[in-house]
Design a protein around this motif. Structure first.
Motif, short mmCIF file in Angstrom:
data_model
loop_
_atom_site.label_atom_id
_atom_site.label_comp_id
_atom_site.label_asym_id
_atom_site.label_seq_id
_atom_site.Cartn_x
_atom_site.Cartn_y
_atom_site.Cartn_z
N PRO A 16 0.83 -1.20 0.00
CA PRO A 16 0.00 0.00 0.00
C PRO A 16 0.87 1.26 0.00
O PRO A 16 1.95 1.28 0.60
CB PRO A 16 -0.80 -0.12 1.31
N SER A 17 0.40 2.30 -0.66
CA SER A 17 1.19 3.54 -0.74
C SER A 17 1.42 4.17 0.62
O SER A 17 2.33 4.98 0.79
CB SER A 17 0.50 4.53 -1.68
N THR A 18 0.63 3.80 1.61
CA THR A 18 0.75 4.33 2.97
C THR A 18 1.77 3.58 3.82
O THR A 18 2.09 4.02 4.93
CB THR A 18 -0.61 4.24 3.68
N ASN A 19 2.29 2.47 3.32
CA ASN A 19 3.14 1.60 4.13
C ASN A 19 4.59 2.09 4.13
O ASN A 19 5.22 2.19 3.08
CB ASN A 19 3.06 0.17 3.59
N THR A 20 5.13 2.36 5.33
CA THR A 20 6.51 2.84 5.46
C THR A 20 7.42 1.84 6.16
O THR A 20 8.59 2.14 6.39
CB THR A 20 6.54 4.17 6.25
N ILE A 21 6.90 0.68 6.51
CA ILE A 21 7.66 -0.29 7.31
C ILE A 21 8.17 -1.47 6.48
O ILE A 21 9.31 -1.91 6.63
CB ILE A 21 6.82 -0.81 8.49
N VAL A 22 7.35 -2.00 5.59
CA VAL A 22 7.72 -3.25 4.93
C VAL A 22 8.95 -3.10 4.04
O VAL A 22 9.80 -4.00 3.99
CB VAL A 22 6.52 -3.84 4.15
N GLU A 23 9.09 -1.98 3.36
CA GLU A 23 10.24 -1.82 2.47
C GLU A 23 11.56 -1.82 3.24
O GLU A 23 12.48 -2.60 2.91
CB GLU A 23 10.09 -0.54 1.64
N PRO A 24 11.72 -0.99 4.30
CA PRO A 24 12.97 -1.08 5.06
C PRO A 24 13.15 -2.42 5.77
O PRO A 24 14.28 -2.89 5.93
CB PRO A 24 12.87 0.08 6.06
N VAL A 31 19.49 -10.73 1.38
CA VAL A 31 20.58 -11.69 1.21
C VAL A 31 21.24 -11.40 -0.14
O VAL A 31 20.63 -10.84 -1.04
CB VAL A 31 20.08 -13.15 1.29
N ARG A 32 22.49 -11.79 -0.27
CA ARG A 32 23.25 -11.49 -1.49
C ARG A 32 22.58 -12.09 -2.71
O ARG A 32 22.16 -13.24 -2.72
CB ARG A 32 24.67 -12.04 -1.37
N GLY A 33 22.49 -11.26 -3.74
CA GLY A 33 21.98 -11.74 -5.02
C GLY A 33 20.47 -11.70 -5.15
O GLY A 33 19.93 -12.08 -6.20
N VAL A 34 19.77 -11.23 -4.10
CA VAL A 34 18.31 -11.13 -4.14
C VAL A 34 17.93 -9.68 -3.90
O VAL A 34 18.31 -9.10 -2.88
CB VAL A 34 17.64 -12.03 -3.09
N THR A 35 17.19 -9.08 -4.81
CA THR A 35 16.77 -7.70 -4.66
C THR A 35 15.25 -7.62 -4.61
O THR A 35 14.54 -8.47 -5.15
CB THR A 35 17.29 -6.82 -5.80
N SER A 36 14.74 -6.59 -3.93
CA SER A 36 13.29 -6.39 -3.83
C SER A 36 12.94 -5.02 -4.39
O SER A 36 13.65 -4.04 -4.15
CB SER A 36 12.82 -6.51 -2.38
N HIS A 37 11.82 -4.97 -5.12
CA HIS A 37 11.46 -3.77 -5.87
C HIS A 37 10.00 -3.44 -5.62
O HIS A 37 9.10 -4.17 -6.04
CB HIS A 37 11.74 -4.00 -7.36
N ILE A 38 9.78 -2.33 -4.92
CA ILE A 38 8.45 -1.97 -4.45
C ILE A 38 7.61 -1.32 -5.55
O ILE A 38 8.08 -0.45 -6.28
CB ILE A 38 8.54 -1.00 -3.25
N SER A 39 6.37 -1.75 -5.62
CA SER A 39 5.36 -1.07 -6.43
C SER A 39 4.20 -0.74 -5.50
O SER A 39 3.64 -1.64 -4.84
CB SER A 39 4.88 -1.97 -7.57
N ARG A 40 3.85 0.54 -5.43
CA ARG A 40 2.89 0.99 -4.42
C ARG A 40 1.46 1.01 -4.96
O ARG A 40 1.20 1.54 -6.05
CB ARG A 40 3.30 2.35 -3.87
N ILE A 41 0.56 0.44 -4.18
CA ILE A 41 -0.86 0.41 -4.49
C ILE A 41 -1.49 1.69 -3.93
O ILE A 41 -1.42 1.93 -2.72
CB ILE A 41 -1.52 -0.83 -3.86
N ALA A 222 7.96 -13.46 8.22
CA ALA A 222 7.35 -14.68 7.68
C ALA A 222 7.22 -14.61 6.16
O ALA A 222 7.51 -15.58 5.45
CB ALA A 222 5.98 -14.89 8.32
N ILE A 223 6.78 -13.45 5.66
CA ILE A 223 6.61 -13.31 4.20
C ILE A 223 7.96 -13.41 3.49
O ILE A 223 8.10 -14.09 2.46
CB ILE A 223 5.92 -11.98 3.86
N TRP A 224 8.98 -12.73 4.04
CA TRP A 224 10.30 -12.76 3.41
C TRP A 224 10.89 -14.17 3.45
O TRP A 224 11.45 -14.66 2.46
CB TRP A 224 11.22 -11.77 4.10
N TRP A 225 10.76 -14.84 4.58
CA TRP A 225 11.23 -16.22 4.73
C TRP A 225 10.54 -17.12 3.72
O TRP A 225 11.20 -17.92 3.03
CB TRP A 225 10.94 -16.70 6.15
#
Length: 247
Positions: A16-24, A31-41, A222-225
């Motif tokens: 959600p565009s209001t979320n400031t916690i999940v991205e950090p 972990v090395r070699g894995v990247t995450s790319h946010i798209s805001r709803i 849990a989601i990241w794991w």
């Protein structure tokens, strides 16, 4: 050719565009070699002060989610994460599976969601009696209990914080959360689960497992794991709870 930084996997993350916690939080668990790319709803009305307004937030998510998917797909992602938990348990286990199928059919990618991640985490710990803390209104807490019932898990106690807005979820203090965990604990629960990806409990959950002597499952962990293990990435992450450290 592979991505210079995401040479193992590129995760697209819907939040959600209001979320400031999940991205950090996701960056903290990188972990090395894995990247995450946010798209805001896009959340146009973030009022959560009643059951009806909580439902309205979910309607906004439903209206906007595929637009966010389209944007993040342009990055050539390999895997999709839904970084909002309420949407994924709203209609119980059947609804969770339907939500996953909708995104998988639309993108052709595998998908991690909060409901599936919590189920897998509780199975890993082999527990079926839990206490739960949420930022939600009563209508969402009732739906959440229904989801856990569907997967054979008893919610012994639940604390709903009734946060008045989506942004207010991220403003709940660590001290308040610590007190709530102590209130929820008891010999009749095997684990404590925190829901709401904008509620900051990643580090506190790791700490609380030591003084409570039982699993404390933060939803973002849990989601990241689940996303890592779903992609056969077995790296251990420390400082974010037993789930990422031991399973």
């Amino acid at each position: 050719m592979t991505d210079a930084l995401g040479w193992r996997k590129k995760f697209g993350v819907l939040a959600p565009s209001t979320n400031t916690i999940v991205e950090p939080d996701f960056h903290a668990m990188a972990v090395r070699g894995v990247t995450s790319h946010i798209s805001r709803i896009h959340i146009r009305d973030q009022d959560l002060s009643s059951d009806e307004k909580m439902v309205r937030i979910l309607e906004q998510i439903d209206d906007e989610i595929l637009l966010a998917v389209d944007r993040v797909m342009t990055a050539g992602i390999d895997y999709l994460i839904m970084a909002m938990s309420a949407e994924t348990f709203w209609e119980g286990l059947k609804g969770n599976r339907a939500f996953v199928k909708r995104l998988e059919d639309y993108t052709g990618l595998k998908v991690a969601v909060g409901g599936s991640a919590c189920q897998a985490a509780l199975e890993a710990f082999k527990v079926n009696k839990i206490a739960v803390i949420t930022p939600y209104q009563a209508v969402a807490d009732e739906r959440l209990c229904g989801f856990f019932s569907d997967i054979g898990v008893e919610v012994v106690r639940l604390k709903g914080l009734r946060c008045p807005t989506a942004i207010a979820i991220a403003e709940v203090s660590e001290n308040d959360l610590r007190n709530h965990l102590q209130e929820l604990d008891g010999d009749d629960v095997d684990a404590i689960v925190q829901m709401g990806t904008n509620l900051s409990m990643l580090r506190l959950a790791d700490e609380a497992e030591r003084w409570l002597g039982k699993p404390v499952i933060a939803i973002n962990a849990a989601i990241w794991w689940y996303a890592l293990r779903h992609n056969d990435i077995q790296d251990r992450v420390y400082g974010c709870g037993r789930l990422l450290r031991e399973f």
